[in-house]
Design a protein around this motif. Structure first.
Motif, short mmCIF file in Angstrom:
data_model
loop_
_atom_site.label_atom_id
_atom_site.label_comp_id
_atom_site.label_asym_id
_atom_site.label_seq_id
_atom_site.Cartn_x
_atom_site.Cartn_y
_atom_site.Cartn_z
N TRP A 166 1.10 -0.66 -0.27
CA TRP A 166 -0.17 0.03 -0.25
C TRP A 166 0.83 1.20 -0.12
O TRP A 166 2.06 1.05 0.12
CB TRP A 166 -1.02 0.64 0.84
CG TRP A 166 -0.45 0.50 2.51
CD1 TRP A 166 0.46 1.22 3.17
CD2 TRP A 166 0.70 -1.18 3.44
NE1 TRP A 166 0.58 1.35 3.89
CE2 TRP A 166 0.80 0.49 4.43
CE3 TRP A 166 0.28 -2.40 3.51
CZ2 TRP A 166 1.40 -0.90 5.80
CZ3 TRP A 166 0.81 -2.98 4.46
CH2 TRP A 166 1.45 -2.15 5.44
N GLN A 167 0.72 2.30 -0.43
CA GLN A 167 0.47 4.06 -0.68
C GLN A 167 -0.08 4.43 1.37
O GLN A 167 -1.69 4.04 0.91
CB GLN A 167 0.28 4.80 -0.98
CG GLN A 167 1.22 5.85 -1.19
CD GLN A 167 1.18 6.19 -3.15
OE1 GLN A 167 1.57 5.85 -4.18
NE2 GLN A 167 1.40 7.74 -3.11
N GLU A 168 0.69 4.86 2.16
CA GLU A 168 0.14 5.83 3.00
C GLU A 168 -0.54 7.44 2.19
O GLU A 168 0.39 8.05 1.26
CB GLU A 168 0.57 6.45 3.83
CG GLU A 168 1.41 5.61 4.83
CD GLU A 168 0.76 4.60 5.09
OE1 GLU A 168 -0.83 5.16 5.89
OE2 GLU A 168 1.30 3.15 6.33
N PRO A 176 1.01 11.63 6.07
CA PRO A 176 -0.06 10.63 6.72
C PRO A 176 -1.26 10.96 6.35
O PRO A 176 -1.73 11.57 7.22
CB PRO A 176 0.52 8.99 6.74
CG PRO A 176 1.59 9.31 7.12
CD PRO A 176 1.86 10.97 7.52
N ARG A 180 -4.80 3.70 3.62
CA ARG A 180 -4.20 3.30 3.22
C ARG A 180 -4.91 2.65 1.33
O ARG A 180 -5.52 3.25 1.28
CB ARG A 180 -4.13 1.85 3.15
CG ARG A 180 -2.78 1.93 4.54
CD ARG A 180 -2.40 0.53 5.21
NE ARG A 180 -1.97 0.64 6.45
CZ ARG A 180 -1.91 -0.45 6.91
NH1 ARG A 180 -2.11 -0.81 6.99
NH2 ARG A 180 -0.40 -0.08 8.81
N GLY A 193 4.39 0.69 2.60
CA GLY A 193 4.10 -0.38 3.23
C GLY A 193 4.90 -1.52 2.40
O GLY A 193 3.93 -1.76 1.06
N TRP A 218 8.58 -0.28 6.68
CA TRP A 218 8.18 1.07 6.08
C TRP A 218 8.96 1.23 5.26
O TRP A 218 10.01 1.08 5.62
CB TRP A 218 7.23 2.60 6.57
CG TRP A 218 6.11 1.90 6.82
CD1 TRP A 218 4.56 2.75 6.49
CD2 TRP A 218 5.45 1.41 7.84
NE1 TRP A 218 3.95 2.06 7.27
CE2 TRP A 218 4.31 0.97 8.51
CE3 TRP A 218 6.72 0.15 9.80
CZ2 TRP A 218 3.40 0.69 9.26
CZ3 TRP A 218 5.17 -0.62 10.11
CH2 TRP A 218 4.34 -0.05 10.12
#
Length: 265
Positions: A166-168, A176, A180, A193, A218
């Motif tokens: 995922w990307q924050e 953030p 997600r 992540g 991370w």
């Protein structure tokens, strides 16, 4: 004793310069005579301790206790307190060295940070640890390497290859949001992540490839500057002191490792 002398580690034709007096950063990594890190007092590769990235408005809580950190990236506090400090050299050989730093004001808790460099002909392993024998406190640890975008003046730009779970989602305040999202294409100043551990490959076509791995889950990827790109393994997301606190206690230190493995193309 505290030293500001640079320490040179070697393995074959690989040379690593550790600047103990300048935040214990890797000031230079030369592979077969080719520099891969951006030079300069604020670059190279520095440890981020006792937090990584931005902490919102420089504030965090430990239980009910609210603390205020210096706001060095308004309106936030960024990248910890150790990157501009002198560390003690604890041990060194031709290819390995270890360093310590005792946390002091403006960090409100007592603790000791240890960083160990282990250089081989095809890899560099760096270990970070935070321990306390006093009050417990939330903390993060990680690294902020500045890899050169081009290894030679007329050479190709580096490419990045990674798979993230995922990307924050990043808000307007660069923190953030708590959501997600599916990873998006760059350019990035974003946190990803990687629950199985950080794994990012940088490739300079026809020259060199470096695989950055870490036990951390991370990584912030930053590629918005023309001179360099950053792949930053860290034990939590930005603002994690507030959103995902990991306590360092007298019986449970915080430890993390990163390894850069290279092959010549």
């Amino acid at each position: 004793m505290t030293t500001r002398d640079d320490i040179l580690l070697t393995a074959g034709d690989v040379e690593l310069t550790v600047q103990a007096g300048n935040g214990c950063r890797a000031g230079s990594l030369r592979i077969g005579g080719t520099e891969v890190l951006r030079p300069g007092d604020h670059y190279g590769s520095f440890p981020m301790v006792p937090w990584c990235g931005r902490t919102e408005n420089g504030r965090f809580k430990n239980g009910a206790q609210l603390h205020q950190l210096p706001v060095n990236d308004p309106p936030h506090a960024i990248h910890g307190t150790v990157r501009d400090s002198a560390w003690r050299t604890a041990h060194r050989t031709a290819s390995e060295a270890s360093f310590t730093y005792d946390l002091v004001d403006p960090w409100p808790y007592k603790g000791r940070v240890t960083q160990v460099f282990e250089l081989a002909e095809d890899a560099l392993t760096i270990r970070l640890g935070i321990e306390t024998y006093d009050d417990s406190f939330p903390a993060q640890a990680g690294w902020h390497p500045w890899f050169l975008r081009r290894l030679t003046e007329d050479g190709p730009d580096v490419t990045l290859d990674f798979d993230a779970a995922w990307q924050e989602e990043r808000g307007a305040d660069h923190l953030p949001t708590g959501r997600r999202i599916d990873p998006r294409p760059g350019p990035w100043d974003d946190c990803f992540g990687m629950p199985d551990g950080v794994d990012v490959t940088l490739t300079w076509p026809g020259q060199l490839a470096i695989q950055v791995t870490s036990s951390a889950q991370w990584a912030v990827v930053y590629d918005e500057q023309p001179e360099a790109v950053c792949v930053e393994p860290q034990t939590g997301p930005p603002n994690g002191l507030n959103t995902l606190p990991r306590l360092v206690t007298p019986i449970e230190p915080l430890e993390t490792t990163t390894t850069w493995t290279w092959r010549r193309l």
